[in-house]
Scaffold this motif. Structure first.
Motif, PDB file in Angstrom:
ATOM      1  N   GLU A   2       0.824  -1.200   0.000  1.00 25.65           N
ATOM      2  CA  GLU A   2       0.000   0.000   0.000  1.00 25.65           C
ATOM      3  C   GLU A   2       0.860   1.251   0.000  1.00 25.65           C
ATOM      4  O   GLU A   2       2.004   1.237   0.462  1.00 25.65           O
ATOM      5  CB  GLU A   2      -0.910  -0.002   1.227  1.00 25.65           C
ATOM      6  N   ASN A   3       0.281   2.342  -0.502  1.00 23.93           N
ATOM      7  CA  ASN A   3       0.996   3.610  -0.553  1.00 23.93           C
ATOM      8  C   ASN A   3       1.442   4.078   0.820  1.00 23.93           C
ATOM      9  O   ASN A   3       2.523   4.631   0.970  1.00 23.93           O
ATOM     10  CB  ASN A   3       0.138   4.683  -1.229  1.00 23.93           C
ATOM     11  N   SER A   4       0.613   3.856   1.832  1.00 17.96           N
ATOM     12  CA  SER A   4       0.974   4.296   3.184  1.00 17.96           C
ATOM     13  C   SER A   4       2.218   3.550   3.683  1.00 17.96           C
ATOM     14  O   SER A   4       3.072   4.139   4.352  1.00 17.96           O
ATOM     15  CB  SER A   4      -0.189   4.103   4.148  1.00 17.96           C
ATOM     16  N   GLU A   5       2.321   2.278   3.335  1.00 14.62           N
ATOM     17  CA  GLU A   5       3.494   1.495   3.734  1.00 14.62           C
ATOM     18  C   GLU A   5       4.737   1.987   3.000  1.00 14.62           C
ATOM     19  O   GLU A   5       5.811   2.106   3.593  1.00 14.62           O
ATOM     20  CB  GLU A   5       3.252   0.016   3.446  1.00 14.62           C
ATOM     21  N   LYS A   6       4.600   2.291   1.708  1.00 16.40           N
ATOM     22  CA  LYS A   6       5.725   2.839   0.940  1.00 16.40           C
ATOM     23  C   LYS A   6       6.171   4.167   1.529  1.00 16.40           C
ATOM     24  O   LYS A   6       7.372   4.410   1.696  1.00 16.40           O
ATOM     25  CB  LYS A   6       5.332   3.031  -0.530  1.00 16.40           C
ATOM     26  N   GLN A   7       5.203   5.032   1.833  1.00 20.32           N
ATOM     27  CA  GLN A   7       5.551   6.343   2.379  1.00 20.32           C
ATOM     28  C   GLN A   7       6.219   6.212   3.737  1.00 20.32           C
ATOM     29  O   GLN A   7       7.175   6.934   4.033  1.00 20.32           O
ATOM     30  CB  GLN A   7       4.307   7.241   2.474  1.00 20.32           C
ATOM     31  N   GLU A   8       5.766   5.266   4.534  1.00 16.27           N
ATOM     32  CA  GLU A   8       6.389   5.037   5.840  1.00 16.27           C
ATOM     33  C   GLU A   8       7.846   4.592   5.672  1.00 16.27           C
ATOM     34  O   GLU A   8       8.727   5.064   6.392  1.00 16.27           O
ATOM     35  CB  GLU A   8       5.591   3.988   6.616  1.00 16.27           C
ATOM     36  N   ARG A   9       8.103   3.698   4.732  1.00 21.41           N
ATOM     37  CA  ARG A   9       9.487   3.260   4.476  1.00 21.41           C
ATOM     38  C   ARG A   9      10.349   4.423   4.005  1.00 21.41           C
ATOM     39  O   ARG A   9      11.486   4.577   4.450  1.00 21.41           O
ATOM     40  CB  ARG A   9       9.511   2.141   3.438  1.00 21.41           C
ATOM     41  N   LEU A  10       9.815   5.223   3.086  1.00 25.25           N
ATOM     42  CA  LEU A  10      10.573   6.381   2.594  1.00 25.25           C
ATOM     43  C   LEU A  10      10.859   7.372   3.722  1.00 25.25           C
ATOM     44  O   LEU A  10      11.971   7.905   3.820  1.00 25.25           O
ATOM     45  CB  LEU A  10       9.837   7.065   1.441  1.00 25.25           C
ATOM     46  N   ASN A  11       9.870   7.616   4.582  1.00 23.35           N
ATOM     47  CA  ASN A  11      10.087   8.527   5.700  1.00 23.35           C
ATOM     48  C   ASN A  11      11.124   7.989   6.675  1.00 23.35           C
ATOM     49  O   ASN A  11      11.955   8.745   7.194  1.00 23.35           O
ATOM     50  CB  ASN A  11       8.769   8.808   6.430  1.00 23.35           C
ATOM     51  N   THR A  12      11.094   6.693   6.925  1.00 26.63           N
ATOM     52  CA  THR A  12      12.093   6.072   7.803  1.00 26.63           C
ATOM     53  C   THR A  12      13.480   6.194   7.186  1.00 26.63           C
ATOM     54  O   THR A  12      14.455   6.523   7.875  1.00 26.63           O
ATOM     55  CB  THR A  12      11.738   4.594   8.072  1.00 26.63           C
ATOM     56  N   LEU A  13      13.573   5.970   5.884  1.00 27.15           N
ATOM     57  CA  LEU A  13      14.846   6.113   5.176  1.00 27.15           C
ATOM     58  C   LEU A  13      15.347   7.551   5.262  1.00 27.15           C
ATOM     59  O   LEU A  13      16.535   7.792   5.494  1.00 27.15           O
ATOM     60  CB  LEU A  13      14.682   5.676   3.712  1.00 27.15           C
ATOM     61  N   PHE A  14      14.454   8.503   5.065  1.00 28.15           N
ATOM     62  CA  PHE A  14      14.781   9.925   5.164  1.00 28.15           C
ATOM     63  C   PHE A  14      15.406  10.212   6.542  1.00 28.15           C
ATOM     64  O   PHE A  14      16.481  10.825   6.639  1.00 28.15           O
ATOM     65  CB  PHE A  14      13.492  10.717   4.946  1.00 28.15           C
ATOM     66  N   LEU A  15      14.761   9.748   7.598  1.00 29.98           N
ATOM     67  CA  LEU A  15      15.277   9.982   8.954  1.00 29.98           C
ATOM     68  C   LEU A  15      16.617   9.285   9.177  1.00 29.98           C
ATOM     69  O   LEU A  15      17.507   9.833   9.844  1.00 29.98           O
ATOM     70  CB  LEU A  15      14.247   9.524   9.990  1.00 29.98           C
ATOM     71  N   LYS A  16      16.775   8.083   8.624  1.00 28.57           N
ATOM     72  CA  LYS A  16      18.057   7.377   8.757  1.00 28.57           C
ATOM     73  C   LYS A  16      19.180   8.128   8.033  1.00 28.57           C
ATOM     74  O   LYS A  16      20.315   8.153   8.493  1.00 28.57           O
ATOM     75  CB  LYS A  16      17.948   5.938   8.247  1.00 28.57           C
ATOM     76  N   MET A  17      18.846   8.747   6.899  1.00 28.75           N
ATOM     77  CA  MET A  17      19.867   9.536   6.185  1.00 28.75           C
ATOM     78  C   MET A  17      20.218  10.813   6.938  1.00 28.75           C
ATOM     79  O   MET A  17      21.374  11.242   6.929  1.00 28.75           O
ATOM     80  CB  MET A  17      19.412   9.855   4.759  1.00 28.75           C
ATOM     81  N   ILE A  18      19.245  11.416   7.592  1.00 30.50           N
ATOM     82  CA  ILE A  18      19.552  12.583   8.429  1.00 30.50           C
ATOM     83  C   ILE A  18      20.506  12.154   9.543  1.00 30.50           C
ATOM     84  O   ILE A  18      21.503  12.833   9.814  1.00 30.50           O
ATOM     85  CB  ILE A  18      18.261  13.215   8.996  1.00 30.50           C
ATOM     86  N   ALA A  19      20.234  11.013  10.163  1.00 28.46           N
ATOM     87  CA  ALA A  19      21.118  10.502  11.217  1.00 28.46           C
ATOM     88  C   ALA A  19      22.493  10.151  10.648  1.00 28.46           C
ATOM     89  O   ALA A  19      23.516  10.416  11.281  1.00 28.46           O
ATOM     90  CB  ALA A  19      20.485   9.283  11.893  1.00 28.46           C
TER      91      ALA A  19
END
Length: 171
Positions: A2-19
């Protein structure tokens, strides 16, 4: 998926890249801008959902090899970024639960994002264009350099239009 699951993964990746780039706001700002342009161009070019998802992940991760190259070699030229980036990108993506097929393509894109011949796919083309849009601005490129990039690099209608408007380049 689902799109919500994809967006959640992308957001988690975004935060991991900030870290990952913690303490380096310039690098964080760079990948955020590349992601924003890549997503916009991808949507305007009507990429299918899976290709856009892959492109977005690649945009967040495209420069992950910079710090590693600097630590190993004392420099971070494009070829070293391509060489050092795929492995840590795959590791972060696996931590976020991305599918192996997507991870493989993102690793390929990272391993080639400074290679401008043989571009094979809209995701690759758009990643290169988005990175150029940001780099041309961040590097204070001359009008001649912008025009040359437009002629030699840009192929999408959306990316070309953004380049022309951003830098006030007319035909």
């Amino acid at each position: 998926m689902e799109n919500s699951e994809k967006q959640e993964r992308l957001n988690t990746l975004f935060l991991k890249m900030i870290a990952f780039d913690e303490g380096d706001p310039k690098r964080i700002q760079h990948f955020v801008k590349v992601h924003s342009f890549a997503k916009l161009i991808g949507e305007l070019e009507k990429l299918d959902a899976r290709t856009l998802y892959t492109l977005e992940a690649a945009a967040y991760l495209h420069d992950i090899g910079i710090r590693i190259a600097e630590e190993k070699f004392g420099r971070n030229d494009g070829k070293l970024q391509e060489q050092e980036g795929p492995e840590p990108a795959g590791k972060l993506m696996r931590e976020c639960g991305f599918e192996e097929e997507v991870i493989s393509r993102v690793q390929y894109l990272i391993a080639h994002h400074h290679t401008y011949q043989g571009i094979d796919g809209q995701d690759y083309q758009i990643l290169v264009e988005a990175d150029f849009l940001v780099n041309l601005y961040e590097d204070g490129a001359s009008e001649k350099a912008v025009r040359t990039a437009g002629e030699k690099i840009f192929r999408t209608a959306a990316g070309t239009d953004i380049l022309k408007k951003m830098f006030r380049i007319s035909d």
